[in-house]
Write an enzyme that holds these catalytic residues in place. Structure first.
Site, PDB file in Angstrom:
ATOM      1  N   ARG A  33       1.611  -1.630  11.018  1.00  0.00           N
ATOM      2  CA  ARG A  33       1.720  -2.941  10.365  1.00  0.00           C
ATOM      3  C   ARG A  33       2.820  -2.880   9.316  1.00  0.00           C
ATOM      4  O   ARG A  33       2.890  -1.927   8.536  1.00  0.00           O
ATOM      5  CB  ARG A  33       0.397  -3.350   9.716  1.00  0.00           C
ATOM      6  CG  ARG A  33       0.524  -4.563   8.805  1.00  0.00           C
ATOM      7  CD  ARG A  33      -0.808  -5.167   8.413  1.00  0.00           C
ATOM      8  NE  ARG A  33      -1.241  -6.153   9.402  1.00  0.00           N
ATOM      9  CZ  ARG A  33      -2.050  -7.178   9.132  1.00  0.00           C
ATOM     10  NH1 ARG A  33      -2.516  -7.357   7.904  1.00  0.00           N
ATOM     11  NH2 ARG A  33      -2.409  -8.020  10.074  1.00  0.00           N
ATOM     12  N   ARG A  84      -8.941 -15.242   9.058  1.00  0.00           N
ATOM     13  CA  ARG A  84      -9.738 -16.255   8.362  1.00  0.00           C
ATOM     14  C   ARG A  84     -10.459 -17.189   9.325  1.00  0.00           C
ATOM     15  O   ARG A  84     -11.570 -17.646   9.044  1.00  0.00           O
ATOM     16  CB  ARG A  84      -8.846 -17.054   7.407  1.00  0.00           C
ATOM     17  CG  ARG A  84      -8.360 -16.242   6.209  1.00  0.00           C
ATOM     18  CD  ARG A  84      -7.499 -17.082   5.273  1.00  0.00           C
ATOM     19  NE  ARG A  84      -7.013 -16.300   4.153  1.00  0.00           N
ATOM     20  CZ  ARG A  84      -5.891 -15.587   4.167  1.00  0.00           C
ATOM     21  NH1 ARG A  84      -5.151 -15.560   5.262  1.00  0.00           N
ATOM     22  NH2 ARG A  84      -5.509 -14.897   3.111  1.00  0.00           N
ATOM     23  N   TYR A  86       0.841  -1.194   0.000  1.00  0.00           N
ATOM     24  CA  TYR A  86       0.000   0.000   0.000  1.00  0.00           C
ATOM     25  C   TYR A  86       0.882   1.253   0.000  1.00  0.00           C
ATOM     26  O   TYR A  86       2.111   1.163  -0.029  1.00  0.00           O
ATOM     27  CB  TYR A  86      -0.954  -0.027   1.191  1.00  0.00           C
ATOM     28  CG  TYR A  86      -2.005  -1.110   1.088  1.00  0.00           C
ATOM     29  CD1 TYR A  86      -2.909  -1.135   0.030  1.00  0.00           C
ATOM     30  CD2 TYR A  86      -2.083  -2.127   2.036  1.00  0.00           C
ATOM     31  CE1 TYR A  86      -3.868  -2.130  -0.079  1.00  0.00           C
ATOM     32  CE2 TYR A  86      -3.043  -3.133   1.938  1.00  0.00           C
ATOM     33  CZ  TYR A  86      -3.932  -3.128   0.878  1.00  0.00           C
ATOM     34  OH  TYR A  86      -4.873  -4.116   0.768  1.00  0.00           O
TER      35      TYR A  86
END
Length: 246
Positions: free
Chosen positions: A109, A203, A61
């Site tokens: 992060r 997940r 990003y």
């Protein structure tokens, strides 16, 4: 690309060279605008009552595009050596930190490794964590990859935990571990062994939205249910959970 949004990055490198839109290299004016956007978002987070703020500097990003040498080919003060590549991400972090309450933790992060030749390596990310710690970062959320399409990650159970472990012990900063953590036994093992301070479950929560409640139940620490679910407290499961161990 006709009619597409104007996109920016550290350098004009498309993700897929044969079909992705080519971003425009960020100018100083672009950077100032982005910093202001981050500050406004942080101020909204304060008003909304969030307890933790994380700045995303991973996975290719915008801020990550400055950090990785695979996506940053600048020849100004924001390119070159790692300290220079970290300059703009740290500007953003500092600006957000200045409006985020001192009593609340702030995280970043990072991608610990790019899984591609010439990219970030774990030892580089240790230095990234040192820089973040020097700028009052409280915890580093350690992920990896997703910087370039030709990455070759080595997937497996808890495959990113060693990166969080290394940063935690070499930099003396709290870390979050993420990646193929599926059971409460995994979580307990990671935290009890001192490999990370927190574990992030993604997940597994998609598979079981009540993962945390089921884990607490299995550990004999059932969580209180909201009023609408009170009848569950009188329910005895007639099956065993095997996702968290025996």
């Amino acid at each position: 690309e006709d009619g597409a949004w104007d996109i920016v990055s550290a350098s004009p490198i498309p993700y897929f060279p044969d079909r992705s839109q080519t971003p425009r290299e960020m100018t100083r004016a672009d950077m100032d605008e982005v910093v202001a956007d981050y500050v406004r978002a942080t101020e909204r987070a304060v008003v909304a009552g969030f307890d933790l703020l994380e700045i995303h500097m991973a996975h290719g990003y915008l801020l990550a595009s400055f950090i990785s040498p695979l996506t940053n080919e600048r020849d100004d003060e924001y390119g070159g050596e790692l300290a220079a590549r970290m300059r703009f991400p740290l500007e953003v972090f500092d600006a957000c930190r200045s409006v985020w309450p001192d009593r609340l933790p702030m995280a970043a992060r990072v991608s610990a490794v790019d899984w591609a030749p010439g990219g970030m390596m774990p030892e580089d990310t240790v230095e990234v964590a040192r820089l973040l710690a020097a700028h009052d970062c409280d915890v580093v959320d350690v992920s990896s990859g997703q910087t370039v399409p030709h990455q070759r990650p080595r997937y497996g159970r808890l495959f990113q935990t060693p990166f969080a472990d290394r940063i935690r012990h070499e930099v003396d900063i709290a870390t979050m571990s993420v990646g193929n953590i599926s059971s409460w036994m995994d979580v307990n093992t990671i935290v009890a062994a001192g490999r990370a301070d927190l574990c992030l479950i993604a997940r597994a929560h998609l598979f079981d939205p009540y993962w945390t409640r089921h884990a607490a139940y299995m550990l004999d620490h059932p969580l209180p249910w909201p009023d609408q679910y009170k009848s569950v407290e009188r329910y005895t499961p007639r099956f065993e959970f095997h996702f968290g161990g025996e």
